[in-house]
Design a protein around this motif. Structure first.
Motif, PDB file in Angstrom:
ATOM      1  N   ILE A   3      -0.195  18.485  89.514  1.00 26.92           N
ATOM      2  CA  ILE A   3       0.814  17.696  90.385  1.00 26.92           C
ATOM      3  C   ILE A   3       0.419  16.214  91.087  1.00 26.92           C
ATOM      4  N   PHE A   4       0.724  15.098  90.496  1.00 25.32           N
ATOM      5  CA  PHE A   4       0.213  14.564  91.171  1.00 25.32           C
ATOM      6  C   PHE A   4       1.410  13.743  91.996  1.00 25.32           C
ATOM      7  N   LYS A   5       1.372  13.036  92.761  1.00 22.60           N
ATOM      8  CA  LYS A   5       1.579  12.763  93.835  1.00 22.60           C
ATOM      9  C   LYS A   5       1.457  11.342  94.368  1.00 22.60           C
ATOM     10  N   ILE A   6       2.568  10.156  94.019  1.00 22.63           N
ATOM     11  CA  ILE A   6       2.267   9.203  95.060  1.00 22.63           C
ATOM     12  C   ILE A   6       1.295   8.740  96.065  1.00 22.63           C
ATOM     13  N   SER A   7       0.657   8.093  95.942  1.00 19.95           N
ATOM     14  CA  SER A   7      -0.628   8.661  97.139  1.00 19.95           C
ATOM     15  C   SER A   7      -0.114   8.093  98.837  1.00 19.95           C
ATOM     16  N   PRO A   8      -0.918   8.647  99.495  1.00 18.81           N
ATOM     17  CA  PRO A   8       0.089   8.856 100.826  1.00 18.81           C
ATOM     18  C   PRO A   8       0.389   7.187 101.490  1.00 18.81           C
ATOM     19  N   ILE A   9      -1.913   6.422 100.918  1.00 16.43           N
ATOM     20  CA  ILE A   9      -1.701   5.070 101.670  1.00 16.43           C
ATOM     21  C   ILE A   9      -0.684   4.938 101.004  1.00 16.43           C
ATOM     22  N   ILE A  10       0.032   4.632  99.836  1.00 18.18           N
ATOM     23  CA  ILE A  10       0.971   3.598  99.049  1.00 18.18           C
ATOM     24  C   ILE A  10       2.297   4.445  99.191  1.00 18.18           C
ATOM     25  N   ARG A  11       3.283   5.167  99.835  1.00 14.64           N
ATOM     26  CA  ARG A  11       4.222   5.154 100.673  1.00 14.64           C
ATOM     27  C   ARG A  11       4.358   5.418 101.867  1.00 14.64           C
ATOM     28  N   ILE A  12       2.860   4.728 102.569  1.00 11.18           N
ATOM     29  CA  ILE A  12       3.693   4.616 103.927  1.00 11.18           C
ATOM     30  C   ILE A  12       3.475   3.654 103.591  1.00 11.18           C
ATOM     31  N   LYS A 114       9.354   3.860  72.094  1.00  9.33           N
ATOM     32  CA  LYS A 114       9.192   3.793  72.784  1.00  9.33           C
ATOM     33  C   LYS A 114       7.147   4.027  73.633  1.00  9.33           C
ATOM     34  N   ALA A 115       7.307   2.870  74.908  1.00  8.36           N
ATOM     35  CA  ALA A 115       6.273   3.363  74.775  1.00  8.36           C
ATOM     36  C   ALA A 115       6.001   3.962  76.636  1.00  8.36           C
ATOM     37  N   TYR A 116       5.450   4.794  76.886  1.00  2.23           N
ATOM     38  CA  TYR A 116       5.145   4.836  78.468  1.00  2.23           C
ATOM     39  C   TYR A 116       4.307   4.736  79.218  1.00  2.23           C
ATOM     40  N   LEU A 117       5.092   4.010  80.577  1.00  2.00           N
ATOM     41  CA  LEU A 117       3.754   3.259  81.178  1.00  2.00           C
ATOM     42  C   LEU A 117       2.530   4.445  81.985  1.00  2.00           C
ATOM     43  N   LEU A 118       1.347   4.490  81.735  1.00  2.00           N
ATOM     44  CA  LEU A 118       0.520   5.356  82.778  1.00  2.00           C
ATOM     45  C   LEU A 118       0.379   5.439  84.055  1.00  2.00           C
ATOM     46  N   PRO A 119       1.049   6.603  84.666  1.00  2.00           N
ATOM     47  CA  PRO A 119       1.553   6.474  86.235  1.00  2.00           C
ATOM     48  C   PRO A 119      -0.059   5.393  86.991  1.00  2.00           C
ATOM     49  N   MET A 120       0.356   4.934  87.525  1.00  2.00           N
ATOM     50  CA  MET A 120      -1.180   4.125  87.930  1.00  2.00           C
ATOM     51  C   MET A 120      -1.461   4.395  89.535  1.00  2.00           C
ATOM     52  N   ARG A 121      -0.142   4.710  90.059  1.00  2.00           N
ATOM     53  CA  ARG A 121      -0.807   4.984  91.765  1.00  2.00           C
ATOM     54  C   ARG A 121       0.095   6.771  92.209  1.00  2.00           C
TER      55      ARG A 121
END
Length: 178
Positions: A3-12, A114-121
């Motif tokens: 499981i990969f979550k959005i990076s804390p530096i980005i979220r904060i 459809k195309a699905y965006l690779l989550p990058m953050r």
């Protein structure tokens, strides 16, 4: 399962930026006798903060069968749907340029239009990309995240300066009004 979550530096950084851009508005509305009551602005700010937090609660789940982008159950499906693709459905990872000149990648499938965006953050982006390469056999050697952590650190520093300006603005608005 990974499981990969959005990076804390980005979220904060993005949550702090939201606060810096919105919190002075009710104080300025009071100071300028704006036609919109500050209580309405506070309600909008709280609802907006919930929406921003919901958007930043994205999770990418990789297991033996598929890659899946999901959100917690409290996030309404009409707000953020998410998606899922089995590893067998993925045939390519196509690169596209953004309007700002960055590079993003989309999963494509011959069975879907459809195309699905690779989550990058996400935190652990390189590990996620390596797992995608392992599961799909696609060469991901050139895949890099859209924004580097140092970019968000600069944005965070600018946001902290904005907080100082906000503090001065709020102090001025409350002390001049009284």
């Amino acid at each position: 399962m990974n499981i990969f979550k959005i990076s804390p530096i980005i979220r904060i950084t993005l949550l702090c930026l939201y606060i810096a851009l919105t919190v002075p508005l009710p104080f300025l509305a009071e100071f300028t006798n704006a036609p919109i009551p500050s209580s309405v602005l506070w309600l909008g700010i709280v609802l907006g903060a919930i929406a921003v937090y919901a958007a930043l609660s994205e999770r990418v789940i990789l297991d033996d069968d598929k890659i899946q982008v999901t959100y917690p159950n409290w996030v309404p499906k009409f707000f953020r749907k998410g998606w899922s693709l089995s590893w067998q459905e993925i045939d390519q990872l196509k690169m596209r340029t953004t309007g700002q000149g960055g590079l993003v990648y989309y999963f494509t499938s011959p069975t879907e239009e459809k195309a699905y965006l690779l989550p990058m953050r996400v935190a652990g982006f390189n590990k996620m990309v390596n797992l995608v390469a392992k599961k799909t056999g696609i060469d991901t050697a050139d895949v890099r995240p859209l924004a580097q952590p140092w970019m968000y650190l600069i944005l965070f520093a600018c946001t902290m300066v904005l907080w100082l300006v906000d503090g001065w603005t709020i102090w001025t608005a409350t002390h001049l009004a009284s």
